[in-house]
Scaffold this motif. Structure first.
Motif, PDB file in Angstrom:
ATOM      1  N   ASN A 199       0.703  -1.290  -0.026  1.00 57.48           N
ATOM      2  CA  ASN A 199       0.196   0.079  -0.303  1.00 57.48           C
ATOM      3  C   ASN A 199       0.833   1.094  -0.113  1.00 57.48           C
ATOM      4  OD1 ASN A 199       1.053   0.306   2.469  1.00 57.48           O
ATOM      5  ND2 ASN A 199      -1.104  -0.017   3.786  1.00 57.48           N
ATOM      6  N   SER A 200       2.325   1.024   0.006  1.00 61.23           N
ATOM      7  CA  SER A 200       3.036   2.296   0.063  1.00 61.23           C
ATOM      8  C   SER A 200       2.912   3.096   1.372  1.00 61.23           C
ATOM      9  CB  SER A 200       2.974   3.122  -1.117  1.00 61.23           C
ATOM     10  OG  SER A 200       3.178   2.112  -2.366  1.00 61.23           O
ATOM     11  N   LEU A 201       2.280   2.432   2.481  1.00 60.76           N
ATOM     12  CA  LEU A 201       2.323   3.279   3.411  1.00 60.76           C
ATOM     13  C   LEU A 201       3.046   2.797   4.591  1.00 60.76           C
ATOM     14  CD1 LEU A 201      -1.470   3.862   3.205  1.00 60.76           C
ATOM     15  CD2 LEU A 201       0.120   5.500   2.730  1.00 60.76           C
ATOM     16  N   GLY A 202       3.697   1.669   4.248  1.00 56.69           N
ATOM     17  CA  GLY A 202       4.439   0.961   5.173  1.00 56.69           C
ATOM     18  C   GLY A 202       3.855  -0.159   6.278  1.00 56.69           C
ATOM     19  N   THR A 203       2.486  -0.231   5.803  1.00 57.37           N
ATOM     20  CA  THR A 203       1.632  -1.201   6.651  1.00 57.37           C
ATOM     21  C   THR A 203       1.196  -2.179   5.669  1.00 57.37           C
ATOM     22  OG1 THR A 203      -0.342  -0.026   6.402  1.00 57.37           O
ATOM     23  CG2 THR A 203       1.188   0.864   8.202  1.00 57.37           C
ATOM     24  N   GLY A 204       0.351  -3.338   6.494  1.00 59.33           N
ATOM     25  CA  GLY A 204      -0.275  -4.524   5.690  1.00 59.33           C
ATOM     26  C   GLY A 204       0.620  -5.460   4.968  1.00 59.33           C
ATOM     27  N   PRO A 205       0.162  -6.085   3.983  1.00 57.91           N
ATOM     28  CA  PRO A 205       1.007  -7.037   3.056  1.00 57.91           C
ATOM     29  C   PRO A 205       2.211  -6.299   2.652  1.00 57.91           C
ATOM     30  CG  PRO A 205      -1.387  -7.094   2.556  1.00 57.91           C
ATOM     31  CD  PRO A 205      -1.061  -5.896   3.516  1.00 57.91           C
ATOM     32  N   GLY A 206       3.396  -6.856   2.747  1.00 58.35           N
ATOM     33  CA  GLY A 206       4.774  -6.660   2.317  1.00 58.35           C
ATOM     34  C   GLY A 206       4.718  -6.594   0.854  1.00 58.35           C
ATOM     35  N   THR A 265       6.091 -14.467  -7.904  1.00 59.95           N
ATOM     36  CA  THR A 265       4.794 -13.878  -8.057  1.00 59.95           C
ATOM     37  C   THR A 265       4.698 -12.916  -6.627  1.00 59.95           C
ATOM     38  OG1 THR A 265       3.644 -15.718  -7.032  1.00 59.95           O
ATOM     39  CG2 THR A 265       3.894 -15.685  -9.590  1.00 59.95           C
ATOM     40  N   LEU A 266       3.784 -12.115  -6.664  1.00 63.42           N
ATOM     41  CA  LEU A 266       3.420 -11.156  -5.517  1.00 63.42           C
ATOM     42  C   LEU A 266       2.772 -12.032  -4.573  1.00 63.42           C
ATOM     43  CD1 LEU A 266       3.968  -8.366  -4.484  1.00 63.42           C
ATOM     44  CD2 LEU A 266       1.523  -8.059  -5.246  1.00 63.42           C
ATOM     45  N   ASN A 267       3.496 -12.133  -3.186  1.00 56.80           N
ATOM     46  CA  ASN A 267       2.661 -12.667  -2.072  1.00 56.80           C
ATOM     47  C   ASN A 267       1.402 -12.134  -1.722  1.00 56.80           C
ATOM     48  OD1 ASN A 267       2.561 -12.685   1.255  1.00 56.80           O
ATOM     49  ND2 ASN A 267       3.115 -14.653   0.358  1.00 56.80           N
ATOM     50  N   THR A 309       3.079  -7.550   6.690  1.00 55.87           N
ATOM     51  CA  THR A 309       2.672  -9.088   6.808  1.00 55.87           C
ATOM     52  C   THR A 309       3.174  -9.863   5.624  1.00 55.87           C
ATOM     53  OG1 THR A 309       0.462  -8.576   5.955  1.00 55.87           O
ATOM     54  CG2 THR A 309       0.803  -8.763   8.625  1.00 55.87           C
ATOM     55  N   VAL A 310       3.285 -11.073   5.908  1.00 57.96           N
ATOM     56  CA  VAL A 310       3.519 -12.034   4.787  1.00 57.96           C
ATOM     57  C   VAL A 310       2.330 -12.961   4.848  1.00 57.96           C
ATOM     58  CG1 VAL A 310       4.938 -13.561   6.220  1.00 57.96           C
ATOM     59  CG2 VAL A 310       5.016 -13.652   3.729  1.00 57.96           C
ATOM     60  N   ALA A 311       1.913 -13.298   3.479  1.00 53.25           N
ATOM     61  CA  ALA A 311       0.611 -14.156   3.615  1.00 53.25           C
ATOM     62  C   ALA A 311       1.076 -15.798   3.578  1.00 53.25           C
ATOM     63  CB  ALA A 311      -0.213 -14.160   2.326  1.00 53.25           C
ATOM     64  N   VAL A 312       0.653 -16.521   4.681  1.00 56.76           N
ATOM     65  CA  VAL A 312       0.910 -17.969   4.713  1.00 56.76           C
ATOM     66  C   VAL A 312      -0.088 -18.688   4.209  1.00 56.76           C
ATOM     67  CG1 VAL A 312       1.916 -19.459   6.232  1.00 56.76           C
ATOM     68  CG2 VAL A 312       2.831 -17.032   6.504  1.00 56.76           C
TER      69      VAL A 312
END
Ligand code: G3I
Length: 595
Positions: A476-483, A491-493, A591-594
């Protein structure tokens, strides 16, 4: 990284022209510059159909504000009968010319429709409340998404001030009979209704004679300080700036008031500037007065540019031929930067001069990590973003490569110097520039930073240097949430494309300090390498084995890539990731999506 660029930057696009326009000069200051404008309200001929009017409005200004078309007497001429046609024409004109629109106004004691005065004579406060709420809901709802800022309540304070708070003028909305609120309650209620009708619009209180310290400003300040303390939705204050040569605010006093409101987190818009002059029977002012007028325009624009709290500048009319002054002040006129023939006056030149010479202000607090927007110090090779240096390219300039294939350290006229060393520039836009801290700062305890645009230098600031201050880039370019992270297949996580525990993910960050074996500023990392400092990481608080930690191959030196294994047993879903460099942790909340 660019998501924080404001939508307003879209209005700053322009095509070059022989003479710099106010709009072009203001675009380099990230400053919306506007004019009060008319269409065909009151049955007058539509001014937008006058070629010189329309051309001046669209080429010289990036913002417009309906002078009368959004006022009660036009928008609700009969009870519950609304007319938005004139205002819609102005909004359509603005949209066609990539301009933003200020709305004016939702609650005022003046320019009320013929039905409302008599109605207020017999209405109860509850009935007045219903009428005001219905008006605000309807008008703000109609223009939702088309008006970026509203003058919600106009001129609520006594003038001259009595010094007795809340110092509000009598009105059908306050106490005659009012809407059933005490003190500043009707203003608070109007703000809350406006916010509910368009949560994205900026909300202002607009008044005159607020431009100098004094009892009227004190009353305004007491009100907005209370509002801010209680979370009442308010974003700023409009300083109308109706001046005459005999009386105008000092630069010091104006700056003091802007800074006092900025300290509360509030913006100031100069909303209605004009400087009325004595004129002869032909409406002409003396050359000397025109020069004095120009000096006032230059001075007010200068104070606005020198204070980050001042975020818009507007004059009250497109040209002297469209000014309220002659009708309201017999013997006065010639109040605006363009004359009755839409020709620029000395005041036009002085506004341009201010916008092209006032040095941009650099604030060390606005030099932050480009990934997590945390400031306070810098590290060698850190990608930083600098906000608020309000003099730069009018539209976004992306990184360029120099003849050595390195990210150039001069971009569209901008430079960022660290101890005199120009830093590679990732992008540049008036008010927001991103640079890579030169590796030369390694080992220092501080660095002196200076911003330059078109050879105009900002002040210098001194920033502490630390070995590492890591930040992880986020989607999100805000430094929060999905990395901003890649799975092994590049591929994008994401939640829809998670990674299994036991597999690895590629993380991108910055602020990890020096690279083993040295690194060239602005050069792309040639391939796998290593950081000088120790890199570790955790996922969901559990130590994650590092497979690689070093410069991201092909990316500019300063971008850190960390390939880490998701520890077995990591629960599925978004899991917190933290990168540590010599024990200094990156921001939380990424975060990373697992699986
Ligand atoms: O020309 C029409 C006439 O045909 C019609 O019958 C009549 C009906 O009321 O309206 C006439 O239009 C006049 C309009 O200006 C256009 O010239 C209105 O009478 C007159 O009230 C209106 O004056 C406006 C004034 O606010 C009212 O207080 C000015 O245009 C406008 O520039 C001025 O703007 C205010 C801001 O809203 C708030 N800050 C102060 C500023 C200056 O007073």
């Amino acid at each position: 990284m660019l998501a924080r660029l404001t939508a307003l930057s879209l209005v700053f696009a322009f095509c070059g022209s022989a003479q710099t326009t106010l709009r072009q000069a203001a675009a380099q200051r990230a400053l919306p510059i506007g004019a009060a404008a008319d269409a065909d309200e009151y049955g007058q001929a539509n001014k937008l159909n006058i070629p010189a009017y329309a051309t001046t409005l669209s080429t010289q200004f990036s913002m417009l504000e309906p002078e009368n078309a959004m006022k009660w007497d036009v928008t609700q001429p009969g009870q519950n009968t609304f007319n938005f046609e004139p205002a819609d024409k102005l909004v359509a004109f603005a949209q066609a010319n990539h301009m933003v629109v200020r709305g004016h106004n939702l609650c005022w004691h003046s320019q009320l429709p013929a039905w409302l005065g008599p109605y207020a004579q017999t209405a109860t406060p509850a009935q007045m409340s219903t009428v005001l709420q219905n008006h605000i809901n309807t008008v703000v709802g109609h223009f939702q998404g088309q008006v970026f800022a509203w003058d919600v309540v106009n001129e609520p304070f006594n003038d001259p001030a009595t010094g007795v708070l809340p110092d509000l003028r009598n009105s059908i909305w306050y106490n005659q009979p009012g809407i059933g609120q005490s003190g500043t309650g009707y203003i608070e209620q109007a703000l809350r209704w406006a916010h509910a009708a368009d949560p994205n619009a900026l909300l202002f209180i607009n008044d005159y004679n607020l431009e100098a310290p004094g009892a009227k400003f004190n009353a305004l300040y007491a009100m907005v300080k209370d509002f801010v303390s209680r979370g009442v939705p308010i974003n700023g204050v409009g300083f109308e700036m109706h001046l005459t040569l005999g009386s105008y605010p000092s630069s010091t006093g104006l700056a003091q008031n802007i800074q006092a409101l900025y300290a509360l987190g509030l913006q100031v818009h100069i909303t209605e500037m004009d400087v009325r002059l004595q004129v002869d029977s032909n409406g002409n002012a003396s050359a000397a007065d025109l020069q004095s007028q120009a000096a006032q325009y230059q001075r007010i624009m200068t104070v606005c540019l020198q204070n980050p709290g001042c975020t818009a500048f507007q004059v009250w009319g497109v040209s002297d031929g469209n000014s309220w002054i002659p009708g309201s002040f017999p013997g006065f006129g010639a109040a605006l930067p363009f004359d009755v023939n839409y020709q620029p006056k000395p005041a036009f030149n002085s506004l341009i001069s201010a916008m092209q010479t006032v040095t941009p202000t650099l604030n060390s607090a606005n030099i932050v990590n480009a990934a997590n927007y945390k400031g306070g110090s810098v590290a060698p090779g850190e990608l930083v973003t600098i906000f608020g240096a309000n003099f730069g390219p009018p539209s976004l300039a992306g990184a360029q490569l120099d003849s050595n294939g390195r990210v150039a350290s001069t971009l569209s006229g901008t430079q960022v110097l660290f101890d005199g060393t120009p830093a590679p520039l990732i992008y540049s836009l008036a008010g927001q520039v991103s640079a890579v801290v030169p590796y030369e700062v390694a080992g220092k305890t501080q660095t002196v930073v200076q911003y330059v645009y078109n050879n105009v230098q900002s002040n210098t600031v001194t920033v502490p240097v630390v070995p590492a201050v890591p930040g992880i880039f986020s989607q999100n370019s805000l430094g929060t949430g999905p990395g901003s992270m890649l799975n092994p297949d590049n591929t994008l996580n994401t939640a829809q494309n998670p990674i299994a525990a036991g597999s690895y993910v590629q993380i991108f960050a910055t602020g990890a300090g020096t690279i083993a074996g040295g690194a060239v500023d602005g050069a792309p990392a040639p391939g796998a390498g290593a950081q000088t400092l120790t890199v570790t990481a955790t996922v969901n608080g559990v130590n994650a084995p590092i497979l690689y930690a070093g410069p991201a191959p092909g990316e500019v030196n300063g971008v850190l890539q960390v390939d880490l294994t998701i520890p077995s047993g990591t629960p599925s879903g978004p899991q917190a990731v933290v990168v540590l460099v010599n024990g200094v942790a990156s921001q939380g909340g990424v975060t990373v999506a697992v699986k």
